[in-house]
Write an enzyme that holds these catalytic residues in place. Structure first.
Site, PDB file in Angstrom:
ATOM      1  N   ASP A  16       0.827  -1.209   0.000  1.00  0.00           N
ATOM      2  CA  ASP A  16       0.000   0.000   0.000  1.00  0.00           C
ATOM      3  C   ASP A  16       0.861   1.259   0.000  1.00  0.00           C
ATOM      4  O   ASP A  16       1.994   1.248   0.477  1.00  0.00           O
ATOM      5  CB  ASP A  16      -0.913  -0.024   1.239  1.00  0.00           C
ATOM      6  CG  ASP A  16      -2.072   0.954   1.113  1.00  0.00           C
ATOM      7  OD1 ASP A  16      -2.411   1.351  -0.025  1.00  0.00           O
ATOM      8  OD2 ASP A  16      -2.634   1.348   2.157  1.00  0.00           O
ATOM      9  N   HIS A  33       2.154   3.777  -9.135  1.00  0.00           N
ATOM     10  CA  HIS A  33       1.949   2.358  -9.440  1.00  0.00           C
ATOM     11  C   HIS A  33       3.121   1.801 -10.255  1.00  0.00           C
ATOM     12  O   HIS A  33       3.536   0.664 -10.050  1.00  0.00           O
ATOM     13  CB  HIS A  33       0.628   2.155 -10.179  1.00  0.00           C
ATOM     14  CG  HIS A  33      -0.568   2.475  -9.322  1.00  0.00           C
ATOM     15  ND1 HIS A  33      -0.697   2.021  -8.028  1.00  0.00           N
ATOM     16  CD2 HIS A  33      -1.682   3.219  -9.574  1.00  0.00           C
ATOM     17  CE1 HIS A  33      -1.842   2.469  -7.515  1.00  0.00           C
ATOM     18  NE2 HIS A  33      -2.453   3.204  -8.444  1.00  0.00           N
ATOM     19  N   LEU A 127      11.563 -20.064  -4.247  1.00  0.00           N
ATOM     20  CA  LEU A 127      10.460 -19.251  -3.726  1.00  0.00           C
ATOM     21  C   LEU A 127       9.144 -19.509  -4.473  1.00  0.00           C
ATOM     22  O   LEU A 127       9.127 -19.582  -5.699  1.00  0.00           O
ATOM     23  CB  LEU A 127      10.826 -17.766  -3.891  1.00  0.00           C
ATOM     24  CG  LEU A 127       9.762 -16.741  -3.511  1.00  0.00           C
ATOM     25  CD1 LEU A 127       9.554 -16.705  -1.996  1.00  0.00           C
ATOM     26  CD2 LEU A 127      10.143 -15.348  -4.012  1.00  0.00           C
TER      27      LEU A 127
HETATM   28  C1  IPE Z   1      -5.379  -2.793  -0.062  1.00  0.00           C
HETATM   29  O1  IPE Z   1      -5.097  -1.440  -0.188  1.00  0.00           O
HETATM   30  C2  IPE Z   1      -5.307  -3.460  -1.400  1.00  0.00           C
HETATM   31  C3  IPE Z   1      -3.981  -3.563  -1.985  1.00  0.00           C
HETATM   32  C4  IPE Z   1      -2.867  -3.121  -1.464  1.00  0.00           C
HETATM   33  C5  IPE Z   1      -3.928  -4.243  -3.252  1.00  0.00           C
HETATM   34  P1  IPE Z   1      -6.245  -0.341  -0.322  1.00  0.00           P
HETATM   35  O2  IPE Z   1      -5.571   0.949  -0.489  1.00  0.00           O
HETATM   36  O3  IPE Z   1      -7.204  -0.749  -1.387  1.00  0.00           O
HETATM   37  O4  IPE Z   1      -6.976  -0.479   1.083  1.00  0.00           O
HETATM   38  P2  IPE Z   1      -7.894   0.557   1.880  1.00  0.00           P
HETATM   39  O5  IPE Z   1      -8.932   1.055   0.921  1.00  0.00           O
HETATM   40  O6  IPE Z   1      -7.000   1.670   2.331  1.00  0.00           O
HETATM   41  O7  IPE Z   1      -8.440  -0.235   3.023  1.00  0.00           O
HETATM   42  C1  IPE Z   2      -1.585   0.265  -3.343  1.00  0.00           C
HETATM   43  O1  IPE Z   2      -1.430   1.637  -3.356  1.00  0.00           O
HETATM   44  C2  IPE Z   2      -1.907  -0.297  -4.717  1.00  0.00           C
HETATM   45  C3  IPE Z   2      -3.282  -0.779  -4.840  1.00  0.00           C
HETATM   46  C4  IPE Z   2      -4.190  -0.722  -3.922  1.00  0.00           C
HETATM   47  C5  IPE Z   2      -3.668  -1.356  -6.094  1.00  0.00           C
HETATM   48  P1  IPE Z   2      -2.665   2.633  -3.311  1.00  0.00           P
HETATM   49  O2  IPE Z   2      -3.063   2.940  -4.707  1.00  0.00           O
HETATM   50  O3  IPE Z   2      -3.747   2.129  -2.449  1.00  0.00           O
HETATM   51  O4  IPE Z   2      -1.959   3.904  -2.654  1.00  0.00           O
HETATM   52  P2  IPE Z   2      -2.584   4.886  -1.598  1.00  0.00           P
HETATM   53  O5  IPE Z   2      -3.092   4.071  -0.465  1.00  0.00           O
HETATM   54  O6  IPE Z   2      -3.670   5.637  -2.300  1.00  0.00           O
HETATM   55  O7  IPE Z   2      -1.437   5.764  -1.211  1.00  0.00           O
HETATM   56 MG    MG Z   3      -4.169   2.352  -0.472  1.00  0.00          MG
END
Ligand code: IPE
Ligand code: IPE
Ligand code: MG
Length: 225
Positions: A16, A33, A127
């Site tokens: 995240d 990303h 792995l």
């Molecule tokens: C969880 O992150 C999903 C992934 C990292 C793929 P999110 O950013 O979607 O989670 P919330 O919305 O903060 O709970």
């Molecule tokens: C994690 O990063 C990637 C996915 C959930 C696909 P985020 O896109 O959730 O990044 P934040 O949480 O908005 O910073």
């Molecule tokens: Mg996120």
């Protein structure tokens, strides 16, 4: 550095913080990303070097479909590219790749890349890399329950292994529907480091923190001297 310390270990990571990493730099979320995809390659390599048995990465949750279509399509483009460009290197490093989650909502081109990557890495003895795409733990459990009821089979409904160490980057302290069943006794580690900045040093320090935790599984502390 062929350590055997972690050869039974299942590490799972909620990757995240890509969006916030980008926003902090005045960049579009898509740049976060892309940086996150580099981080995946780096952490997979580091995990293989550390001798970890299995690494499960949360790449796209079933709830992430709620994001704008452009962001979703950026993410799926990156998954496809990762699979196509990394398959040779993964196979060469003895890494076996599996994709977990729903497949019925994925584009055919991505499905083809997934099947090819799984086939070409199937012989990997090192792995086990598992990437969760369109994954919802509740959905997995509901599906396993239905299948179990149909078979009348009580054993290991999810057919999977327990997570030993769950890492979430990005600073949030929640599971966001990830591996709820498998994390029953997982050690949880939340770090404020955003996923694009998570590197081999961060992984090594997470593993050290894990090693210093005392796991009891409901019993008493081991007194073996
Ligand atoms: C969880 O992150 C999903 C992934 C990292 C793929 P999110 O950013 O979607 O989670 P919330 O919305 O903060 O709970
Ligand atoms: C994690 O990063 C990637 C996915 C959930 C696909 P985020 O896109 O959730 O990044 P934040 O949480 O908005 O910073
Ligand atoms: Mg996120």
């Amino acid at each position: 550095m062929e350590t055997k310390i972690y050869d039974k270990l299942h590490v799972a990571i909620i990757m995240d913080g890509n969006g916030r990493w980008a926003e902090a730099r005045g960049l579009p979320r898509s740049a976060g990303h892309r940086a996150g995809a580099h981080s995946v390659a780096r952490v997979v390599e580091a995990s293989a070097k550390q001798g970890i048995a299995a690494l499960t990465l949360y790449a796209f949750s079933s709830d992430n479909w709620q994001r704008p279509a452009t962001e979703v399509s950026t993410l799926f483009g990156l998954f496809d590219r990762y699979l196509r460009t990394q398959v040779k290197a993964l196979a060469g490093n003895g890494i076996r790749l599996s994709v977990i989650g729903r497949r019925d909502r994925l584009a055919t081109s991505l499905l083809n890349s997934i099947t090819r990557a799984e086939r070409e890495t199937a012989g990997g003895k090192g792995l086990h890399l598992r990437i969760a795409i369109d994954y919802s733990s509740r959905h997995e459990m509901a599906r396993a329950l239905q299948a179990r009821t149909a078979r009348g089979d009580m054993h290991d409904p999810l057919g999977t292994h327990d997570v030993d160490l769950l890492i979430r980057t990005g600073g949030e302290q929640r599971l966001s529907d990830f591996m709820l069943w498998e994390c029953a006794y997982a050690e949880l580690l939340f770090t404020p480091v955003q996923w694009p900045d998570f590197d081999e040093t961060a992984l090594a320090s997470a593993l050290r923190a894990f090693s210093s935790r005392q796991r009891r599984f409901g019993g008493l502390a081991s007194t073996a001297a």
